[in-house]
Design a protein around this motif. Sequence first.
Motif, mmCIF file in Angstrom:
data_model
loop_
_atom_site.group_PDB
_atom_site.id
_atom_site.type_symbol
_atom_site.label_atom_id
_atom_site.label_comp_id
_atom_site.label_asym_id
_atom_site.label_seq_id
_atom_site.Cartn_x
_atom_site.Cartn_y
_atom_site.Cartn_z
ATOM 1 N N GLN A 116 0.007 12.368 -9.313
ATOM 2 C CA GLN A 116 -0.659 13.638 -9.020
ATOM 3 C C GLN A 116 0.295 14.812 -9.245
ATOM 4 O O GLN A 116 -0.097 15.841 -9.815
ATOM 5 C CB GLN A 116 -1.179 13.653 -7.580
ATOM 6 N N ARG A 167 2.118 1.845 -3.517
ATOM 7 C CA ARG A 167 1.026 2.307 -4.394
ATOM 8 C C ARG A 167 0.732 3.774 -4.126
ATOM 9 O O ARG A 167 0.522 4.560 -5.047
ATOM 10 C CB ARG A 167 -0.239 1.475 -4.167
ATOM 11 N N SER A 168 0.740 4.139 -2.846
ATOM 12 C CA SER A 168 0.478 5.529 -2.471
ATOM 13 C C SER A 168 1.561 6.457 -3.023
ATOM 14 O O SER A 168 1.256 7.538 -3.535
ATOM 15 C CB SER A 168 0.413 5.638 -0.949
ATOM 16 N N MET A 169 2.815 6.022 -2.960
ATOM 17 C CA MET A 169 3.902 6.834 -3.494
ATOM 18 C C MET A 169 3.725 7.046 -5.002
ATOM 19 O O MET A 169 3.896 8.155 -5.508
ATOM 20 C CB MET A 169 5.245 6.173 -3.214
ATOM 21 N N TYR A 170 3.374 5.982 -5.718
ATOM 22 C CA TYR A 170 3.161 6.111 -7.170
ATOM 23 C C TYR A 170 1.976 7.028 -7.476
ATOM 24 O O TYR A 170 2.024 7.817 -8.411
ATOM 25 C CB TYR A 170 2.954 4.742 -7.813
ATOM 26 N N LEU A 171 0.917 6.939 -6.679
ATOM 27 C CA LEU A 171 -0.234 7.815 -6.884
ATOM 28 C C LEU A 171 0.158 9.271 -6.670
ATOM 29 O O LEU A 171 -0.196 10.148 -7.463
ATOM 30 C CB LEU A 171 -1.377 7.430 -5.949
ATOM 31 N N HIS A 172 0.913 9.538 -5.622
ATOM 32 C CA HIS A 172 1.352 10.911 -5.355
ATOM 33 C C HIS A 172 2.274 11.415 -6.465
ATOM 34 O O HIS A 172 2.207 12.593 -6.844
ATOM 35 C CB HIS A 172 2.029 11.006 -3.995
ATOM 36 N N LYS A 205 0.813 -1.217 0.000
ATOM 37 C CA LYS A 205 0.000 0.000 0.000
ATOM 38 C C LYS A 205 0.850 1.271 0.000
ATOM 39 O O LYS A 205 0.533 2.229 -0.703
ATOM 40 C CB LYS A 205 -0.944 -0.012 1.204
ATOM 41 N N ASN A 206 1.921 1.292 0.769
ATOM 42 C CA ASN A 206 2.751 2.498 0.832
ATOM 43 C C ASN A 206 3.410 2.793 -0.518
ATOM 44 O O ASN A 206 3.568 3.947 -0.904
ATOM 45 C CB ASN A 206 3.778 2.418 1.952
#
Length: 89
Positions: free
Chosen positions: A67, A59-64, A56-57
Amino acid sequence: DSAEELEARRIFWSTQDAVAALRLLPRRPSVARQLLEGLRDSGSSNVLAALSRLPKNLRSMYLHALQSWVWNHAASERLRRYGCEAAVE
């Protein structure tokens, strides 16, 4: 990226064959291996299933990062079109 990862990426993008690309990667855990295993198991067009294999961490980094990329391109386009003038008075 290692030479093996670069070649695996080239193979996947040209053939969409995750199995062939996986054969080129070392057996050690890596993001590339996790994504290719997800594409192998879910089908090469099911990117969301492949991404769900990542922690999850990460995936969150890639999403940020995505963005930030969208914001930077929007801001660059706004500056290209209007310069530094105020958009609203």
